[in-house]
Design a protein around this motif. Structure first.
Motif, PDB file in Angstrom:
ATOM      1  N   GLN A  24      45.040  41.922  45.775  1.00 27.04           N
ATOM      2  CA  GLN A  24      44.792  42.988  44.790  1.00 27.04           C
ATOM      3  C   GLN A  24      44.900  44.365  45.456  1.00 27.04           C
ATOM      4  OE1 GLN A  24      44.318  42.641  41.614  1.00 27.04           O
ATOM      5  NE2 GLN A  24      43.750  40.498  41.318  1.00 27.04           N
ATOM      6  N   GLU A  74      37.414  43.848  40.097  1.00 30.78           N
ATOM      7  CA  GLU A  74      36.814  42.510  39.916  1.00 30.78           C
ATOM      8  C   GLU A  74      36.676  41.775  41.243  1.00 30.78           C
ATOM      9  OE1 GLU A  74      39.144  40.369  37.011  1.00 30.78           O
ATOM     10  OE2 GLU A  74      38.498  41.756  35.438  1.00 30.78           O
ATOM     11  N   SER A 110      46.101  51.304  36.070  1.00 29.30           N
ATOM     12  CA  SER A 110      44.835  50.849  35.475  1.00 29.30           C
ATOM     13  C   SER A 110      44.737  49.322  35.498  1.00 29.30           C
ATOM     14  CB  SER A 110      44.673  51.391  34.058  1.00 29.30           C
ATOM     15  OG  SER A 110      45.705  50.891  33.257  1.00 29.30           O
ATOM     16  N   VAL A 111      45.883  48.637  35.329  1.00 31.60           N
ATOM     17  CA  VAL A 111      45.869  47.161  35.361  1.00 31.60           C
ATOM     18  C   VAL A 111      45.445  46.672  36.741  1.00 31.60           C
ATOM     19  CG1 VAL A 111      47.288  45.088  35.109  1.00 31.60           C
ATOM     20  CG2 VAL A 111      47.763  47.099  33.689  1.00 31.60           C
ATOM     21  N   ARG A 138      47.574  47.261  44.485  1.00 35.61           N
ATOM     22  CA  ARG A 138      47.137  48.603  44.059  1.00 35.61           C
ATOM     23  C   ARG A 138      47.741  49.665  44.970  1.00 35.61           C
ATOM     24  NH1 ARG A 138      43.014  52.675  44.223  1.00 35.61           N
ATOM     25  NH2 ARG A 138      42.658  53.425  42.105  1.00 35.61           N
ATOM     26  N   GLU A 190      38.000  56.282  40.014  1.00 38.99           N
ATOM     27  CA  GLU A 190      38.528  57.249  39.054  1.00 38.99           C
ATOM     28  C   GLU A 190      38.502  58.658  39.651  1.00 38.99           C
ATOM     29  OE1 GLU A 190      37.086  56.495  35.066  1.00 38.99           O
ATOM     30  OE2 GLU A 190      37.571  58.583  34.563  1.00 38.99           O
ATOM     31  N   ALA A 245      34.051  51.645  39.983  1.00 42.96           N
ATOM     32  CA  ALA A 245      35.037  52.123  38.999  1.00 42.96           C
ATOM     33  C   ALA A 245      35.023  53.653  38.926  1.00 42.96           C
ATOM     34  CB  ALA A 245      34.721  51.528  37.626  1.00 42.96           C
ATOM     35  N   THR A 254      43.948  48.363  39.067  1.00 42.51           N
ATOM     36  CA  THR A 254      42.612  48.841  39.424  1.00 42.51           C
ATOM     37  C   THR A 254      41.554  47.891  38.865  1.00 42.51           C
ATOM     38  OG1 THR A 254      43.371  51.116  39.518  1.00 42.51           O
ATOM     39  CG2 THR A 254      41.005  50.799  39.239  1.00 42.51           C
ATOM     40  N   LYS A 255      41.799  47.391  37.657  1.00 43.46           N
ATOM     41  CA  LYS A 255      40.840  46.467  37.032  1.00 43.46           C
ATOM     42  C   LYS A 255      40.707  45.193  37.896  1.00 43.46           C
ATOM     43  CE  LYS A 255      39.953  44.419  32.489  1.00 43.46           C
ATOM     44  NZ  LYS A 255      40.250  43.014  32.672  1.00 43.46           N
TER      45      LYS A 255
END
Ligand SMILES: Nc1ncnc2c1ncn2[C@@H]1O[C@H](COP(=O)(O)OP(=O)(O)OP(=O)(O)O)[C@@H](O)[C@H]1O
Ligand SMILES: [Mg+2]
Length: 361
Positions: A158, A183, A175-176, A162, A235, A231, A178-179
């Motif tokens: 991941q 997790e 954003s995908v 990213r 951001e 999160a 990052t989610k």
């Protein structure tokens, strides 16, 4: 978890050796440059896939030799018996086998051989980079939580994705990824938090036995501002991450902060105190591993006398004896260990010019 038999060839100045080892203490003595550390280095080459003395394995290979071969029979309390065989060719090829079958990852050999090294460079765990202390926590989690390795691999994937999106400046995908990153980051973070929560009291108990006058505090830093949600931090840092092309915050930046009166322990403690603190960290980790898995750590104590006075040497050996694990201790002189280990619990080896001979304890 003892290593019963150890065969080594092609390591530094060591003559090819084939040792029957004791499940208690294996005391190795001999003059400077005789090959004591090289014996421990051979064990670590199989346990960790790397040396604790050099990052370049070509330096470990005996001059004029074309291969390093290390074989060992290990008897595990719960896993049973196994034969590990590591072959490294001068050109760099490496073949690792478990019971005759080729292993595709180092992790499996490491799983069989939980080894902790306490040596004269041990203080670096305090003064070295955060990565070393992060790896220290992860050694503990890896050896007690079987699913950690898979979760760690997922997290690395991941993070890589990213970072790749950040480098390519692909806003629409950020954003995908990052989610997914958050997790898996929170899973890794939780493993480490849970582990350290159980680890801290064990460490305090061991340090009090080893060096009651030295008081240190352990504080976990997750890799981002601990008072904020990951999160929110991501951001806030998104623009900067884009400019840099990598993710600044996350478990890949975690660290174990070791302090004395709010100051870094490495800046305050004497060399001997640093060694006792690191030894306490490593012994506590072995004790916890034992409690939680029913298995035992192998301790490699290189140059026992370095930085430690007699009282602390005794306390260290006593703690290792209490754990009833296999221990390798090297020293220039024969130490008086009979106060701690009974003759039937120990083996004595003398090393001279790379030749190892067993003597009576
Ligand atoms: N690649 C190599 N090939 C052959 N000999 C080597 C190689 N690398 C190091 N040596 C030699 O092998 C020996 C390795 O010694 P080692 O560090 O194991 O000794 P030691 O008994 O632990 O000594 P000390 O008490 O000083 O710590 C040294 O004499 C060193 O000069
Ligand atoms: Mg040495």
């Amino acid at each position: 978890m003892p290593i019963r038999q150890l065969k080594v060839s092609g390591v530094r100045n060591l003559q090819p050796l084939d040792l029957s080892l004791h499940s208690g203490v294996n005391f190795i003595y001999g003059p400077n440059g005789s090959g004591k550390t090289s014996i421990l280095e051979s064990i670590v080459l199989v346990a960790a896939g790397k040396s604790f003395r050099t990052s370049q394995l070509k330096h470990v290979l005996t001059h004029d030799a074309d291969r390093i071969e290390i074989e060992m029979n290990v008897e595990d309390e719960s896993l049973g018996e196994c034969h590990l065989d590591s072959l490294r060719l001068k050109g760099g090829d490496h073949l690792l086998k478990l019971n005759g079958s080729v292993l595709t990852s180092q992790a499996e050999a490491s799983h069989w051989l939980p080894v902790q090294v306490i040596d004269p460079t041990t203080f670096r765990l305090l003064s070295g980079s955060p990565e070393e202390r992060r790896q220290f926590i992860d050694w503990g989690v890896f050896h007690v939580e079987h699913s950690f390795m898979e979760q760690w691999k997922t997290f690395r994937k991941q993070l890589k994705q990213r970072n790749s999106v950040l480098k390519q400046k692909e806003d629409e995908w950020l954003s995908v990824w990052t989610k997914g990153f958050i997790e898996s980051a929170l899973v890794i973070d939780q493993y480490r938090r849970d582990y350290l929560k159980r680890f801290k009291p064990e460490f305090e108990r061991i340090l009090a036995a080893l060096d009651p006058d030295t008081k240190v505090q352990l504080a976990y830093y997750p890799g981002w501002d601990k008072d904020s949600e990951l999160a929110d931090v991501l951001e806030r840092q998104q623009e900067r991450d884009m400019v840099l092309g990598y993710t600044q915050a996350g478990p890949h930046r975690a660290e174990l902060r070791i302090k004395v009166d709010k100051q870094p322990a490495a800046e305050i403690l004497s060399r001997g105190q640093q060694k006792t603190v690191v030894a306490a960290l490593k012994i506590a980790q072995g004790a916890m591993f034992q409690q939680e898995s029913g298995r035992r750590t192998i301790y490699l104590v290189d140059d026992l006398a370095s930085e430690l006075d007699e009282k602390h040497r005794f306390a260290l050996c006593k703690l290792l004896e209490d754990l009833k694990c296999q221990v390798f201790i090297t020293s220039i002189d024969k130490e008086k260990l009979t106060d701690i280990w009974k003759p039937e619990d120990a083996c004595l080896f003398h090393v001279e010019h790379g030749c190892v001979n067993q003597e009576s304890f």
